[in-house]
Design an enzyme around this catalytic site. Sequence first.
Site, PDB file in Angstrom:
ATOM      1  N   ARG A  37       0.870  -1.171   0.000  1.00 18.50           N
ATOM      2  CA  ARG A  37       0.000   0.000   0.000  1.00 18.50           C
ATOM      3  C   ARG A  37       0.907   1.222   0.000  1.00 18.50           C
ATOM      4  O   ARG A  37       2.132   1.115   0.045  1.00 18.50           O
ATOM      5  CB  ARG A  37      -1.011  -0.002   1.154  1.00 18.50           C
ATOM      6  CG  ARG A  37      -0.674  -0.740   2.395  1.00 18.50           C
ATOM      7  CD  ARG A  37       0.428  -0.153   3.215  1.00 18.50           C
ATOM      8  NE  ARG A  37       0.218   1.251   3.480  1.00 18.50           N
ATOM      9  CZ  ARG A  37       1.151   2.113   3.810  1.00 18.50           C
ATOM     10  NH1 ARG A  37       2.418   1.725   3.887  1.00 18.50           N
ATOM     11  NH2 ARG A  37       0.900   3.375   4.032  1.00 18.50           N
ATOM     12  N   GLY A  38       0.293   2.411  -0.035  1.00 21.15           N
ATOM     13  CA  GLY A  38       1.077   3.636  -0.187  1.00 21.15           C
ATOM     14  C   GLY A  38       1.139   3.962  -1.675  1.00 21.15           C
ATOM     15  O   GLY A  38       1.405   3.077  -2.506  1.00 21.15           O
ATOM     16  N   ALA A  39       0.880   5.228  -1.991  1.00 23.10           N
ATOM     17  CA  ALA A  39       0.716   5.608  -3.398  1.00 23.10           C
ATOM     18  C   ALA A  39       1.888   5.191  -4.296  1.00 23.10           C
ATOM     19  O   ALA A  39       1.683   4.523  -5.321  1.00 23.10           O
ATOM     20  CB  ALA A  39       0.466   7.117  -3.482  1.00 23.10           C
ATOM     21  N   ARG A  92      -7.329   0.142  -6.921  1.00 29.61           N
ATOM     22  CA  ARG A  92      -7.585   1.187  -5.903  1.00 29.61           C
ATOM     23  C   ARG A  92      -7.793   2.515  -6.636  1.00 29.61           C
ATOM     24  O   ARG A  92      -7.021   2.848  -7.536  1.00 29.61           O
ATOM     25  CB  ARG A  92      -6.434   1.288  -4.886  1.00 29.61           C
ATOM     26  CG  ARG A  92      -6.313   0.045  -3.998  1.00 29.61           C
ATOM     27  CD  ARG A  92      -5.394   0.283  -2.816  1.00 29.61           C
ATOM     28  NE  ARG A  92      -5.997   1.145  -1.804  1.00 29.61           N
ATOM     29  CZ  ARG A  92      -5.331   1.601  -0.743  1.00 29.61           C
ATOM     30  NH1 ARG A  92      -4.061   1.291  -0.555  1.00 29.61           N
ATOM     31  NH2 ARG A  92      -5.923   2.373   0.140  1.00 29.61           N
ATOM     32  N   GLN A 110      -2.155   2.129  10.138  1.00 29.16           N
ATOM     33  CA  GLN A 110      -0.841   2.096   9.477  1.00 29.16           C
ATOM     34  C   GLN A 110       0.218   2.850  10.290  1.00 29.16           C
ATOM     35  O   GLN A 110       1.401   2.562  10.174  1.00 29.16           O
ATOM     36  CB  GLN A 110      -0.932   2.716   8.074  1.00 29.16           C
ATOM     37  CG  GLN A 110      -1.740   1.917   7.073  1.00 29.16           C
ATOM     38  CD  GLN A 110      -3.159   2.414   6.991  1.00 29.16           C
ATOM     39  OE1 GLN A 110      -3.742   2.844   7.995  1.00 29.16           O
ATOM     40  NE2 GLN A 110      -3.751   2.372   5.806  1.00 29.16           N
ATOM     41  N   ASP A 140      -1.683  11.048  -1.593  1.00 30.95           N
ATOM     42  CA  ASP A 140      -2.079  10.052  -2.605  1.00 30.95           C
ATOM     43  C   ASP A 140      -2.396  10.704  -3.937  1.00 30.95           C
ATOM     44  O   ASP A 140      -2.320  10.079  -4.984  1.00 30.95           O
ATOM     45  CB  ASP A 140      -3.278   9.249  -2.112  1.00 30.95           C
ATOM     46  CG  ASP A 140      -2.831   8.312  -1.007  1.00 30.95           C
ATOM     47  OD1 ASP A 140      -2.806   8.747   0.159  1.00 30.95           O
ATOM     48  OD2 ASP A 140      -2.444   7.177  -1.320  1.00 30.95           O
ATOM     49  N   ASN A 193      -5.024  12.704   1.116  1.00 33.39           N
ATOM     50  CA  ASN A 193      -4.188  11.750   1.862  1.00 33.39           C
ATOM     51  C   ASN A 193      -5.098  10.962   2.805  1.00 33.39           C
ATOM     52  O   ASN A 193      -6.310  11.189   2.857  1.00 33.39           O
ATOM     53  CB  ASN A 193      -3.090  12.503   2.631  1.00 33.39           C
ATOM     54  CG  ASN A 193      -2.024  11.572   3.194  1.00 33.39           C
ATOM     55  OD1 ASN A 193      -1.509  10.702   2.477  1.00 33.39           O
ATOM     56  ND2 ASN A 193      -1.688  11.724   4.455  1.00 33.39           N
ATOM     57  N   LYS A 194      -4.520  10.070   3.544  1.00 33.45           N
ATOM     58  CA  LYS A 194      -5.282   9.191   4.446  1.00 33.45           C
ATOM     59  C   LYS A 194      -6.283   9.982   5.288  1.00 33.45           C
ATOM     60  O   LYS A 194      -5.984  11.073   5.775  1.00 33.45           O
ATOM     61  CB  LYS A 194      -4.278   8.444   5.331  1.00 33.45           C
ATOM     62  CG  LYS A 194      -4.843   7.486   6.350  1.00 33.45           C
ATOM     63  CD  LYS A 194      -5.754   6.434   5.763  1.00 33.45           C
ATOM     64  CE  LYS A 194      -5.121   5.666   4.614  1.00 33.45           C
ATOM     65  NZ  LYS A 194      -6.067   4.799   3.901  1.00 33.45           N
TER      66      LYS A 194
HETATM   67  O1  MRU Z   1      -4.429   3.317   2.323  1.00 33.21           O
HETATM   68  P1  MRU Z   1      -2.941   3.444   2.265  1.00 33.21           P
HETATM   69  O2  MRU Z   1      -2.233   2.778   3.389  1.00 33.21           O
HETATM   70  O3  MRU Z   1      -2.407   3.043   0.918  1.00 33.21           O
HETATM   71  O4  MRU Z   1      -2.711   5.004   2.427  1.00 33.21           O
HETATM   72  C1  MRU Z   1      -1.411   5.511   2.354  1.00 33.21           C
HETATM   73  C2  MRU Z   1      -1.344   6.969   2.592  1.00 33.21           C
HETATM   74  O5  MRU Z   1      -2.338   7.620   2.810  1.00 33.21           O
HETATM   75  C3  MRU Z   1      -0.010   7.606   2.465  1.00 33.21           C
HETATM   76  O6  MRU Z   1       0.074   8.731   3.298  1.00 33.21           O
HETATM   77  C4  MRU Z   1       0.171   8.064   1.015  1.00 33.21           C
HETATM   78  O7  MRU Z   1       0.003   6.978   0.141  1.00 33.21           O
HETATM   79  C5  MRU Z   1       1.485   8.671   0.780  1.00 33.21           C
HETATM   80  S1  MRU Z   1       2.709   7.415   0.822  1.00 33.21           S
HETATM   81  C6  MRU Z   1       4.198   7.888   0.422  1.00 33.21           C
END
Ligand code: MRU
Length: 378
Positions: free
Chosen positions: A51-53, A90, A212, A253, A263-264
Amino acid sequence: MTTTAHLSLRYDAASERVLIVDQTRLPHDFIERELASLDDACEAIAAMWVRGAPLIGVTAAFGVYLALKPQVGASRAVLASAIERLAATRPTAINLRWALDRVAAQLADVDDSILCESALGCALALHAEDIATCAALGEQGAERLSQLWEAKCAAAQSAGLAAPTQLNVLTHCNAGALATVDWGTALAVIYKTQARGVPIHVWVDETRPRNQGASLTCWELGQRGVAHTLIVDNAGGHLMQHGLVDCCVVGSDRTTLNGDVCNKIGTYLKALAAFDNGIPFYVALPISTIDFTLRDGLSEIPIEERAGEEVSHITGRDDDGRVCRVQLTPDATRVSNYGFDVTPARLVTALITERGLFEANAESLSALHAQLDAQAVG
Ligand code: MRU
Protein backbone atom coordinates in the site's frame (compact mmCIF):
# COMPACT_ATOMS: atom_id res chain seq x y z
CA MET A 1 21.96 3.48 -0.96
CA THR A 2 18.85 2.17 0.80
CA THR A 3 17.52 2.69 4.32
CA THR A 4 17.51 -0.99 5.34
CA ALA A 5 18.32 -4.44 4.03
CA HIS A 6 14.68 -4.91 3.07
CA LEU A 7 12.94 -3.19 0.21
CA SER A 8 9.14 -3.18 0.19
CA LEU A 9 9.28 -4.76 -3.25
CA ARG A 10 12.24 -6.37 -4.99
CA TYR A 11 12.93 -8.32 -8.13
CA ASP A 12 15.22 -11.27 -7.62
CA ALA A 13 16.97 -11.58 -10.98
CA ALA A 14 18.51 -14.98 -10.24
CA SER A 15 15.15 -16.64 -9.63
CA GLU A 16 13.18 -14.16 -11.77
CA ARG A 17 10.77 -13.61 -8.88
CA VAL A 18 8.91 -10.50 -7.72
CA LEU A 19 8.89 -10.36 -3.91
CA ILE A 20 6.97 -8.03 -1.62
CA VAL A 21 6.85 -7.50 2.12
CA ASP A 22 3.32 -8.49 3.21
CA GLN A 23 2.33 -5.37 5.15
CA THR A 24 -0.83 -6.94 6.53
CA ARG A 25 1.45 -9.10 8.71
CA LEU A 26 3.52 -6.29 10.19
CA PRO A 27 4.55 -5.45 12.85
CA HIS A 28 4.28 -8.93 14.35
CA ASP A 29 5.61 -10.96 11.41
CA PHE A 30 8.02 -9.94 8.69
CA ILE A 31 7.10 -12.08 5.71
CA GLU A 32 8.13 -11.79 2.09
CA ARG A 33 5.62 -13.06 -0.42
CA GLU A 34 6.06 -13.84 -4.07
CA LEU A 35 3.82 -12.19 -6.64
CA ALA A 36 3.70 -14.83 -9.35
CA SER A 37 0.83 -13.66 -11.53
CA LEU A 38 -1.38 -10.75 -12.52
CA ASP A 39 -3.98 -12.07 -10.05
CA ASP A 40 -1.39 -11.90 -7.27
CA ALA A 41 -0.43 -8.33 -8.17
CA CYS A 42 -4.08 -7.23 -8.22
CA GLU A 43 -4.81 -8.91 -4.91
CA ALA A 44 -1.63 -7.49 -3.34
CA ILE A 45 -2.81 -3.97 -4.12
CA ALA A 46 -6.53 -4.41 -3.38
CA ALA A 47 -5.98 -6.33 -0.13
CA MET A 48 -3.17 -3.96 0.87
CA TRP A 49 -0.34 -6.47 1.18
CA VAL A 50 1.35 -3.50 -0.44
CA ARG A 51 0.00 0.00 0.00
CA GLY A 52 1.08 3.64 -0.19
CA ALA A 53 0.72 5.61 -3.40
CA PRO A 54 4.22 5.19 -4.88
CA LEU A 55 4.49 1.51 -4.01
CA ILE A 56 1.18 0.54 -5.56
CA GLY A 57 2.34 2.24 -8.78
CA VAL A 58 5.55 0.22 -8.89
CA THR A 59 3.67 -2.97 -7.98
CA ALA A 60 1.24 -2.36 -10.84
CA ALA A 61 4.17 -2.03 -13.26
CA PHE A 62 5.46 -5.42 -12.14
CA GLY A 63 1.88 -6.70 -12.46
CA VAL A 64 1.98 -5.89 -16.17
CA TYR A 65 5.19 -7.87 -16.50
CA LEU A 66 3.65 -10.82 -14.62
CA ALA A 67 0.62 -10.75 -16.91
CA LEU A 68 2.84 -10.98 -19.99
CA LYS A 69 5.30 -13.51 -18.59
CA PRO A 70 3.41 -16.74 -19.23
CA GLN A 71 2.27 -15.70 -22.71
CA VAL A 72 4.00 -17.23 -25.69
CA GLY A 73 4.28 -14.33 -28.12
CA ALA A 74 2.46 -12.07 -25.62
CA SER A 75 -0.42 -10.21 -27.13
CA ARG A 76 -1.46 -6.58 -26.99
CA ALA A 77 -4.87 -7.71 -25.75
CA VAL A 78 -3.28 -9.29 -22.67
CA LEU A 79 -1.38 -6.07 -22.06
CA ALA A 80 -4.48 -3.91 -22.38
CA SER A 81 -6.60 -6.06 -20.12
CA ALA A 82 -3.83 -6.29 -17.48
CA ILE A 83 -3.57 -2.51 -17.40
CA GLU A 84 -7.33 -2.17 -17.07
CA ARG A 85 -7.51 -4.67 -14.20
CA LEU A 86 -4.58 -3.16 -12.32
CA ALA A 87 -5.93 0.38 -12.71
CA ALA A 88 -9.19 -0.68 -11.05
CA THR A 89 -7.58 -2.09 -7.89
CA ARG A 90 -7.58 1.19 -5.90
CA PRO A 91 -9.16 4.46 -7.02
CA THR A 92 -7.59 7.34 -5.10
CA ALA A 93 -3.80 7.28 -5.46
CA ILE A 94 -2.84 8.67 -8.85
CA ASN A 95 0.55 6.93 -8.92
CA LEU A 96 -1.18 3.72 -9.95
CA ARG A 97 -2.54 5.33 -13.12
CA TRP A 98 0.70 7.27 -13.64
CA ALA A 99 2.84 4.11 -13.52
CA LEU A 100 0.51 2.20 -15.84
CA ASP A 101 0.45 5.12 -18.30
CA ARG A 102 4.26 5.13 -18.27
CA VAL A 103 4.41 1.39 -18.96
CA ALA A 104 1.78 1.64 -21.72
CA ALA A 105 3.61 4.52 -23.40
CA GLN A 106 6.96 2.75 -23.28
CA LEU A 107 5.53 -0.51 -24.64
CA ALA A 108 3.55 1.16 -27.39
CA ASP A 109 6.33 0.99 -29.96
CA VAL A 110 8.24 -2.13 -28.96
CA ASP A 111 8.10 -5.26 -31.05
CA ASP A 112 5.62 -7.83 -29.76
CA SER A 113 8.43 -10.39 -29.53
CA ILE A 114 10.08 -8.41 -26.72
CA LEU A 115 6.95 -7.16 -24.95
CA CYS A 116 7.53 -9.13 -21.76
CA GLU A 117 11.21 -8.23 -21.30
CA SER A 118 10.41 -4.61 -22.12
CA ALA A 119 7.68 -4.61 -19.45
CA LEU A 120 10.20 -5.92 -16.95
CA GLY A 121 12.63 -3.21 -18.01
CA CYS A 122 9.96 -0.54 -17.40
CA ALA A 123 9.09 -1.95 -14.00
CA LEU A 124 12.74 -2.08 -12.95
CA ALA A 125 13.28 1.49 -14.16
CA LEU A 126 10.28 2.72 -12.13
CA HIS A 127 11.58 0.78 -9.13
CA ALA A 128 15.00 2.46 -9.32
CA GLU A 129 13.45 5.85 -10.03
CA ASP A 130 11.20 5.60 -6.99
CA ILE A 131 14.16 5.02 -4.68
CA ALA A 132 16.11 7.94 -6.16
CA THR A 133 13.10 10.28 -6.13
CA CYS A 134 12.27 9.58 -2.50
CA ALA A 135 15.89 10.02 -1.43
CA ALA A 136 15.98 13.36 -3.27
CA LEU A 137 12.75 14.71 -1.81
CA GLY A 138 13.94 13.61 1.61
CA GLU A 139 17.01 15.83 1.20
CA GLN A 140 14.84 18.76 0.09
CA GLY A 141 12.64 18.40 3.15
CA ALA A 142 15.62 17.91 5.47
CA GLU A 143 16.91 21.31 4.44
CA ARG A 144 13.66 22.90 5.62
CA LEU A 145 13.44 20.89 8.85
CA SER A 146 17.06 21.72 9.67
CA GLN A 147 16.15 25.40 9.31
CA LEU A 148 13.20 24.90 11.66
CA TRP A 149 15.51 23.27 14.18
CA GLU A 150 18.00 26.13 13.96
CA ALA A 151 15.17 28.65 14.38
CA LYS A 152 13.83 26.75 17.40
CA CYS A 153 17.28 26.76 19.05
CA ALA A 154 17.82 30.45 18.25
CA ALA A 155 14.38 31.42 19.62
CA ALA A 156 15.05 29.59 22.88
CA GLN A 157 18.43 31.25 23.21
CA SER A 158 17.13 34.76 22.60
CA ALA A 159 14.33 34.18 25.13
CA GLY A 160 16.89 33.05 27.70
CA LEU A 161 15.34 29.57 27.82
CA ALA A 162 17.09 26.19 28.05
CA ALA A 163 18.25 24.79 24.71
CA PRO A 164 15.55 22.58 23.16
CA THR A 165 16.22 18.87 23.17
CA GLN A 166 14.35 17.80 20.05
CA LEU A 167 12.42 18.80 16.98
CA ASN A 168 8.90 17.39 17.26
CA VAL A 169 7.29 16.32 14.01
CA LEU A 170 3.78 14.92 13.71
CA THR A 171 2.97 12.48 10.92
CA HIS A 172 -0.16 10.65 9.84
CA CYS A 173 -0.54 7.15 8.38
CA ASN A 174 2.57 5.58 6.88
CA ALA A 175 4.30 7.65 4.26
CA GLY A 176 7.52 5.78 4.83
CA ALA A 177 9.80 3.27 3.17
CA LEU A 178 6.92 0.80 3.35
CA ALA A 179 4.72 3.08 1.26
CA THR A 180 7.37 3.36 -1.46
CA VAL A 181 10.13 1.04 -2.63
CA ASP A 182 12.44 2.62 -0.05
CA TRP A 183 12.94 5.82 1.98
CA GLY A 184 9.32 6.97 1.84
CA THR A 185 8.10 10.52 1.40
CA ALA A 186 7.25 12.13 4.76
CA LEU A 187 9.53 9.68 6.53
CA ALA A 188 12.33 10.20 3.99
CA VAL A 189 12.33 13.82 5.19
CA ILE A 190 12.65 12.56 8.76
CA TYR A 191 15.44 10.06 7.98
CA LYS A 192 17.42 12.65 6.07
CA THR A 193 16.91 15.26 8.80
CA GLN A 194 18.13 12.85 11.46
CA ALA A 195 21.14 12.03 9.26
CA ARG A 196 22.06 15.74 9.41
CA GLY A 197 22.35 15.49 13.17
CA VAL A 198 19.04 17.10 14.11
CA PRO A 199 17.58 15.37 17.21
CA ILE A 200 14.19 14.51 15.78
CA HIS A 201 11.20 13.01 17.54
CA VAL A 202 8.07 11.87 15.71
CA TRP A 203 4.51 11.89 17.02
CA VAL A 204 2.88 8.99 15.16
CA ASP A 205 -0.89 9.13 14.65
CA GLU A 206 -2.22 5.59 15.02
CA THR A 207 -4.34 6.20 11.88
CA ARG A 208 -7.55 4.30 12.32
CA PRO A 209 -9.07 2.24 10.95
CA ARG A 210 -6.19 0.16 9.59
CA ASN A 211 -3.64 1.60 11.99
CA GLN A 212 -0.84 2.10 9.48
CA GLY A 213 0.73 4.56 11.93
CA ALA A 214 0.68 2.17 14.89
CA SER A 215 1.67 -0.94 13.01
CA LEU A 216 3.82 0.29 10.10
CA THR A 217 5.25 3.72 10.95
CA CYS A 218 6.19 2.70 14.49
CA TRP A 219 7.78 -0.47 13.10
CA GLU A 220 9.87 1.27 10.49
CA LEU A 221 10.91 4.19 12.70
CA GLY A 222 11.99 1.62 15.30
CA GLN A 223 13.98 -0.30 12.66
CA ARG A 224 15.79 2.89 11.71
CA GLY A 225 16.40 4.18 15.24
CA VAL A 226 14.19 7.27 15.08
CA ALA A 227 12.69 8.42 18.41
CA HIS A 228 8.92 8.29 18.22
CA THR A 229 5.76 8.20 20.32
CA LEU A 230 2.43 6.73 19.26
CA ILE A 231 -0.65 8.86 19.85
CA VAL A 232 -4.34 8.33 19.22
CA ASP A 233 -5.66 10.15 16.18
CA ASN A 234 -7.46 12.72 18.32
CA ALA A 235 -4.39 13.81 20.32
CA GLY A 236 -2.65 15.98 17.73
CA GLY A 237 -4.68 19.15 18.34
CA HIS A 238 -4.01 19.00 22.07
CA LEU A 239 -0.26 18.55 21.50
CA MET A 240 -0.23 21.47 19.10
CA GLN A 241 -2.02 23.76 21.57
CA HIS A 242 0.66 22.98 24.14
CA GLY A 243 3.66 23.73 21.93
CA LEU A 244 4.63 20.08 21.55
CA VAL A 245 4.57 19.96 17.75
CA ASP A 246 7.05 21.98 15.68
CA CYS A 247 5.69 20.91 12.30
CA CYS A 248 3.61 18.27 10.56
CA VAL A 249 4.90 16.24 7.62
CA VAL A 250 2.53 13.91 5.78
CA GLY A 251 2.38 12.16 2.42
CA SER A 252 -0.13 12.44 -0.40
CA ASP A 253 -2.08 10.05 -2.61
CA ARG A 254 -3.05 12.72 -5.09
CA THR A 255 -2.40 16.45 -5.24
CA THR A 256 -4.33 18.63 -7.66
CA LEU A 257 -3.11 21.53 -9.80
CA ASN A 258 -4.50 24.03 -7.26
CA GLY A 259 -2.51 22.38 -4.45
CA ASP A 260 -5.29 20.46 -2.71
CA VAL A 261 -3.87 17.34 -1.07
CA CYS A 262 -5.66 14.04 -0.78
CA ASN A 263 -4.19 11.75 1.86
CA LYS A 264 -5.28 9.19 4.45
CA ILE A 265 -8.51 10.04 6.23
CA GLY A 266 -7.85 12.37 9.16
CA THR A 267 -5.10 14.37 7.48
CA TYR A 268 -7.48 17.31 6.98
CA LEU A 269 -8.22 17.60 10.71
CA LYS A 270 -4.49 17.68 11.49
CA ALA A 271 -4.01 20.43 8.91
CA LEU A 272 -6.86 22.46 10.43
CA ALA A 273 -5.37 22.14 13.91
CA ALA A 274 -1.91 23.05 12.59
CA PHE A 275 -3.30 26.12 10.83
CA ASP A 276 -5.16 27.24 13.96
CA ASN A 277 -1.96 26.94 15.99
CA GLY A 278 0.38 28.54 13.43
CA ILE A 279 2.31 25.29 12.92
CA PRO A 280 3.82 24.56 9.48
CA PHE A 281 2.08 21.75 7.63
CA TYR A 282 4.25 20.12 4.96
CA VAL A 283 3.27 17.53 2.40
CA ALA A 284 6.09 15.41 0.98
CA LEU A 285 5.39 13.83 -2.39
CA PRO A 286 7.03 12.70 -5.60
CA ILE A 287 5.89 14.80 -8.55
CA SER A 288 4.25 11.63 -9.93
CA THR A 289 1.62 12.15 -7.20
CA ILE A 290 0.48 15.46 -8.70
CA ASP A 291 -2.54 15.10 -10.94
CA PHE A 292 -2.09 18.10 -13.22
CA THR A 293 -5.41 17.31 -14.90
CA LEU A 294 -7.49 18.13 -11.80
CA ARG A 295 -8.13 21.64 -10.48
CA ASP A 296 -10.18 20.93 -7.39
CA GLY A 297 -9.44 18.13 -4.94
CA LEU A 298 -12.75 18.29 -3.12
CA SER A 299 -14.98 17.62 -6.08
CA GLU A 300 -12.73 15.73 -8.46
CA ILE A 301 -10.73 13.11 -6.56
CA PRO A 302 -12.47 9.74 -6.16
CA ILE A 303 -12.40 8.80 -2.48
CA GLU A 304 -12.00 5.11 -1.80
CA GLU A 305 -14.58 3.54 0.48
CA ARG A 306 -13.47 0.31 2.08
CA ALA A 307 -15.10 -2.55 3.96
CA GLY A 308 -16.86 -1.61 7.21
CA GLU A 309 -15.05 -4.47 8.95
CA GLU A 310 -11.89 -2.39 8.92
CA VAL A 311 -13.67 -0.14 11.43
CA SER A 312 -15.78 -2.63 13.37
CA HIS A 313 -12.91 -5.10 13.87
CA ILE A 314 -9.27 -4.82 14.83
CA THR A 315 -6.29 -7.14 14.52
CA GLY A 316 -3.48 -7.39 17.04
CA ARG A 317 -1.37 -9.75 19.13
CA ASP A 318 -2.90 -11.12 22.32
CA ASP A 319 -1.03 -11.68 25.59
CA ASP A 320 -0.22 -15.25 24.52
CA GLY A 321 1.53 -13.98 21.41
CA ARG A 322 -1.21 -15.02 19.00
CA VAL A 323 -2.23 -12.60 16.27
CA CYS A 324 -6.00 -12.43 16.24
CA ARG A 325 -8.87 -10.30 15.08
CA VAL A 326 -11.60 -9.06 17.41
CA GLN A 327 -14.87 -7.20 17.00
CA LEU A 328 -15.19 -3.75 18.62
CA THR A 329 -18.82 -2.93 17.89
CA PRO A 330 -22.23 -4.40 18.62
CA ASP A 331 -23.34 -6.85 15.93
CA ALA A 332 -24.97 -5.21 12.92
CA THR A 333 -23.60 -1.73 13.64
CA ARG A 334 -23.70 0.29 10.46
CA VAL A 335 -20.25 1.54 9.50
CA SER A 336 -18.96 3.98 6.93
CA ASN A 337 -15.31 3.78 6.00
CA TYR A 338 -13.88 6.55 3.82
CA GLY A 339 -10.21 5.91 3.18
CA PHE A 340 -9.02 9.41 2.33
CA ASP A 341 -9.83 13.09 2.74
CA VAL A 342 -8.79 16.29 1.02
CA THR A 343 -6.80 19.02 2.73
CA PRO A 344 -7.45 22.35 0.99
CA ALA A 345 -4.36 24.05 -0.41
CA ARG A 346 -4.78 27.05 1.91
CA LEU A 347 -3.84 24.83 4.89
CA VAL A 348 -0.64 23.52 3.28
CA THR A 349 2.58 25.42 4.04
CA ALA A 350 4.54 23.84 1.18
CA LEU A 351 4.79 20.78 -1.02
CA ILE A 352 8.15 19.05 -0.65
CA THR A 353 9.16 17.34 -3.90
CA GLU A 354 12.30 15.92 -5.46
CA ARG A 355 12.67 19.22 -7.35
CA GLY A 356 12.41 21.40 -4.29
CA LEU A 357 9.62 23.05 -2.31
CA PHE A 358 6.56 24.43 -4.07
CA GLU A 359 3.72 26.58 -2.85
CA ALA A 360 0.42 24.72 -2.84
CA ASN A 361 -1.32 26.80 -5.49
CA ALA A 362 -2.13 26.74 -9.20
CA GLU A 363 0.46 29.34 -10.12
CA SER A 364 3.34 27.45 -8.60
CA LEU A 365 2.22 24.02 -9.85
CA SER A 366 1.42 25.29 -13.34
CA ALA A 367 4.98 26.63 -13.54
CA LEU A 368 6.29 23.23 -12.49
CA HIS A 369 4.08 21.56 -15.09
CA ALA A 370 5.38 23.86 -17.82
CA GLN A 371 8.94 23.09 -16.73
CA LEU A 372 8.26 19.33 -16.98
CA ASP A 373 6.64 19.73 -20.41
CA ALA A 374 9.58 21.75 -21.69
CA GLN A 375 11.99 19.08 -20.49
CA ALA A 376 9.96 16.30 -22.11
CA VAL A 377 10.09 18.13 -25.46
CA GLY A 378 13.75 19.15 -25.17
O1 MRU B 1 -4.43 3.32 2.32
P1 MRU B 1 -2.94 3.44 2.26
O2 MRU B 1 -2.23 2.78 3.39
O3 MRU B 1 -2.41 3.04 0.92
O4 MRU B 1 -2.71 5.00 2.43
C1 MRU B 1 -1.41 5.51 2.35
C2 MRU B 1 -1.34 6.97 2.59
O5 MRU B 1 -2.34 7.62 2.81
C3 MRU B 1 -0.01 7.61 2.47
O6 MRU B 1 0.07 8.73 3.30
C4 MRU B 1 0.17 8.06 1.01
O7 MRU B 1 0.00 6.98 0.14
C5 MRU B 1 1.48 8.67 0.78
S1 MRU B 1 2.71 7.41 0.82
C6 MRU B 1 4.20 7.89 0.42
